[in-house]
Enzyme design. Structure first.
Site, PDB file in Angstrom:
ATOM      1  N   ASN A   7      -8.663  -0.303   3.048  1.00 51.39           N
ATOM      2  CA  ASN A   7      -8.302  -1.713   3.191  1.00 51.39           C
ATOM      3  C   ASN A   7      -9.396  -2.708   2.835  1.00 51.39           C
ATOM      4  OD1 ASN A   7      -5.534  -1.694   4.253  1.00 51.39           O
ATOM      5  ND2 ASN A   7      -6.468  -0.393   5.813  1.00 51.39           N
ATOM      6  N   GLU A  13      -3.454   5.099   7.822  1.00 47.70           N
ATOM      7  CA  GLU A  13      -4.563   4.941   6.880  1.00 47.70           C
ATOM      8  C   GLU A  13      -5.859   5.470   7.483  1.00 47.70           C
ATOM      9  OE1 GLU A  13      -2.771   1.249   4.252  1.00 47.70           O
ATOM     10  OE2 GLU A  13      -4.047   0.801   5.955  1.00 47.70           O
ATOM     11  N   LYS A  39       8.632   5.426   4.822  1.00 43.19           N
ATOM     12  CA  LYS A  39       7.304   5.182   4.256  1.00 43.19           C
ATOM     13  C   LYS A  39       6.542   4.317   5.240  1.00 43.19           C
ATOM     14  CE  LYS A  39       5.692   2.083   2.558  1.00 43.19           C
ATOM     15  NZ  LYS A  39       4.940   0.804   2.910  1.00 43.19           N
ATOM     16  N   THR A  47       5.113  -1.002  10.554  1.00 44.13           N
ATOM     17  CA  THR A  47       5.268  -1.495   9.196  1.00 44.13           C
ATOM     18  C   THR A  47       5.750  -0.408   8.379  1.00 44.13           C
ATOM     19  OG1 THR A  47       3.443  -2.889   9.196  1.00 44.13           O
ATOM     20  CG2 THR A  47       4.235  -2.258   7.090  1.00 44.13           C
ATOM     21  N   THR A 101       3.833   3.547  -0.672  1.00 47.26           N
ATOM     22  CA  THR A 101       2.796   2.618  -1.147  1.00 47.26           C
ATOM     23  C   THR A 101       1.432   3.291  -0.920  1.00 47.26           C
ATOM     24  OG1 THR A 101       2.821   1.432   0.975  1.00 47.26           O
ATOM     25  CG2 THR A 101       4.134   0.507  -0.813  1.00 47.26           C
ATOM     26  N   SER A 103     -14.054  -7.516  -5.565  1.00 46.02           N
ATOM     27  CA  SER A 103     -13.732  -7.785  -6.976  1.00 46.02           C
ATOM     28  C   SER A 103     -14.902  -8.491  -7.649  1.00 46.02           C
ATOM     29  CB  SER A 103     -12.477  -8.639  -7.054  1.00 46.02           C
ATOM     30  OG  SER A 103     -12.602  -9.767  -6.213  1.00 46.02           O
TER      31      SER A 103
END
Lengths: 411, 411
Positions: free
Chosen positions: B406, B283, B184, B195, B158, B411
């Protein structure tokens, strides 16, 4: 390194009243900062009662140890606070530094060291040279005043971008009592306690045990209900001082006295206002976030879930991105380890229902939620659907600003 | 949104061996991503045993629920993994989607739905349309192959910036057994579990209860000892499949069988390599950090302290800033709530002692520590000084990259 003032800073500062029996002075002791005040001396009238709560860190600062010992006495004559050095993890030197500083302060205001309270905030692990206070405290004792409160609020700042003050009054026995409070805190902020120092002063005649009970009660929904980054300081200190100099008010010596409730409500207002200011000055914050949990199996369970949501980096970065990412809220509820049933969860952003019965709400309106997320005061409410437990935790978003403040200093 | 490949990515990928009894195919089902594979089908020989551990989230995904039910059976014939949608918090629709997908897979490889294992990763809260798999899985079943392993590792990514593979061999009964693993994971990574999804395949003949015991044992020091951001996923899944097709090896049916130990050691190597790759693809990570706790009152206590340090945003941002900020390490030890005595703490960065007996070490050499902090594999070791308990947790630093991945999608 100066950081931009938080966009959530207040537009103006309140003018707090003088508190009879309280006088203060600030000075530049040159502990770490240049060209700003970094030490605060507050003196109290004889028989001022004191109460407080201190960090639950297993590695508390020397000043925290000192205050814990002295709180047992119940009376205070002086408070010394410095910024720039936390005097934490400084070993025997730290204890010596505290002892010497208290001695200097006691001499300056004319009391015993056991009546002196101390707090330090700033770098951890660097020895604090008590010699910096020699001479300075004596001079300060010669120019004590009862205003303006902005000065002590400024002297205790570290990475704070604005000073934090709040006040309240209450009517007791037909007379007005006054409360004035200051706080500092911006990072290393998490419940038990937030990383912060806060000092609250009142002229109400409240006996130390009553004051202690009220502080302990109201800290739960105020300073212990805020989190910036989940990191708990070694130095958290909240102290309340009651001089008893308000005219015409009989002493409050019993927690069952109805007047304790009246005073407690005003105290709670001040603590809440200060705690929210800490969140609004959270390092890098651009949004204030209120996380409400309803329907948990107990209030304690609700609090742990609320904290899990409020501490989640993924929830906080989503909010920074103005994304109503309820999936991350579900994740944070799930990781709390508290009773929860995925298929009963409901989630609201503000008044907008985004999910219920464990899936996206049929009424979900992305445009409405997106518009809501652009605000700078957001509310996330999760219904757990299992009981009556509820709790609220206050936090802020996690932005590049936090990284810049805490990580951008490659040497 | 493509993010730059982690600077900690491996320079090359291992060529993993074919595993007798295992065949796979990948495809583009168009679940969310365009122009990349997003679905993996693996088929297993009859009588393949299966074991696994799943997220402890109270809000698990539908696929996690499905796997938990099917693990009881102990045998597997198919595994279907998709990326792009986690099928989590999707209510009744999620359960339906899982049921339909398992049915399609069972039809495609010729087994019962109870022998099909499923995992989904990606967005939480969006319904996953099982119709996307119709036709696709049947076509994939017609072109199953046993190489190259890079393809399945890619199909399950992902926000990962590199595919994760690891393999090992062991000598059992004079014959070689092979293990191949993929994983992953990049964000929403914290112990219990990280996770992530990970799937490990072996031709060793290991009975399901033995495989389960070994996976549970070795996950503790591998996947459950890594944290990127303290956030626990709804979808964490680690599954191990043993086909028993290695020639000349008698079945291992007892955890006390010495061969279980030999196999377990090789399995642990694979799990560890995969877990570390997850941290190295954390990340925004620019540094891999190993946090060792020694001298705690128990191993469990040491683990909780190690996790507190590894999860601390202030410790992680300091490391990003190449600052050996031991004060923040003290803070994180203190907030863990585990037995600790400030005045016995010692702290090392790499081999360099920075603090001992609760204060800065006399030998402290800032230049040496600063040079050390510029490395991209760092070790922080804290001596608690109270007992023999020890634990290690692996993490990465917290950088602007994490916020960008993140939070930068207003938007």
């Amino acid at each position: 390194m100066a950081h931009p003032v938080s966009p959530l800073a207040p537009k103006f500062y309140p003018e707090l009243p003088a508190i009879a029996g309280v006088a203060f002075a600030t000075a530049e002791a040159g502990i770490k900062y240049k060209n700003r005040t970094d030490v605060l001396l507050v003196s109290f009238a004889p028989e001022t009662s004191v109460a407080g709560v201190l960090t639950r860190s297993k590695c508390p600062s020397a000043a925290v140890d000192w205050c814990r010992d002295n709180l047992a006495g119940g009376t205070a004559r002086a408070l010394v606070v410095n910024s720039g050095n936390a005097n934490a993890f400084t070993g025997l030197k730290g204890r010596e530094s505290v002892r010497i500083t208290a001695g200097i302060a006691a001499g300056a205001v004319g009391c015993t060291p056991a009546e002196v309270f101390l707090a330090s905030t700033g770098v951890i692990g660097e020895p604090l040279d008590a010699g910096k206070f020699a001479g300075v405290l004596e001079t300060m004792a010669g120019r004590l005043a009862d205003a303006p409160w902005l000065e002590p609020a400024k002297a205790i700042m570290t990475t704070d971008t604005f000073p934090k003050l709040a006040g309240a009054t209450a009517d007791i026995d037909g007379h007005v009592i006054n409360i004035a409070g200051i706080a500092k805190g911006s990072g290393m902020i998490a419940p038990d306690m937030a990383t912060m120092l806060s000092f609250v002063f009142t002229d109400a005649p409240v006996a130390a045990p009553v004051l202690q009970a009220l502080v302990a009660r109201h800290v739960k929904t105020t300073f212990n209900a805020v989190t910036v980054d989940s990191d708990t300081s070694t130095s958290d200190t909240l102290l309340a001082f009651a001089t008893g100099k308000a005219e015409g008010v009989e002493p409050i010596t019993d927690i069952e006295d109805p007047r304790a409730e009246v005073f407690g409500a005003a105290l709670a207002d001040v603590l809440f206002e200060l705690a929210i200011q800490v969140v609004r000055d959270g390092e890098g914050a651009t949004k204030q976030v209120t996380v409400n949990i309803e329907g948990a199996v107990s209030d304690e369970s609700a609090f742990r879930i609320a904290k899990s949501v409020a501490d989640s980096p993924l929830v906080k970065t989503a909010i920074a991105g103005e994304d109503a990412n309820w999936g991350r809220v579900v994740m944070a509820v799930g990781k709390a380890g508290e009773p929860a049933d995925r298929d009963r969860l409901s989630i609201r952003f503000g008044d907008i229902l985004v999910a219920r019965d464990g899936e996206r709400a049929g009424s979900y309106d992305e445009a409405a939620v997106s518009a809501y997320m652009k605000g700078d005061e957001l509310e996330v409410t999760v219904g757990i659907g299992l009981g009556e437990g509820r709790a609220t935790v206050y936090t802020c978003d996690l932005t590049h600003g936090y990284i810049a403040i805490n990580g951008d200093y490659r040497s």
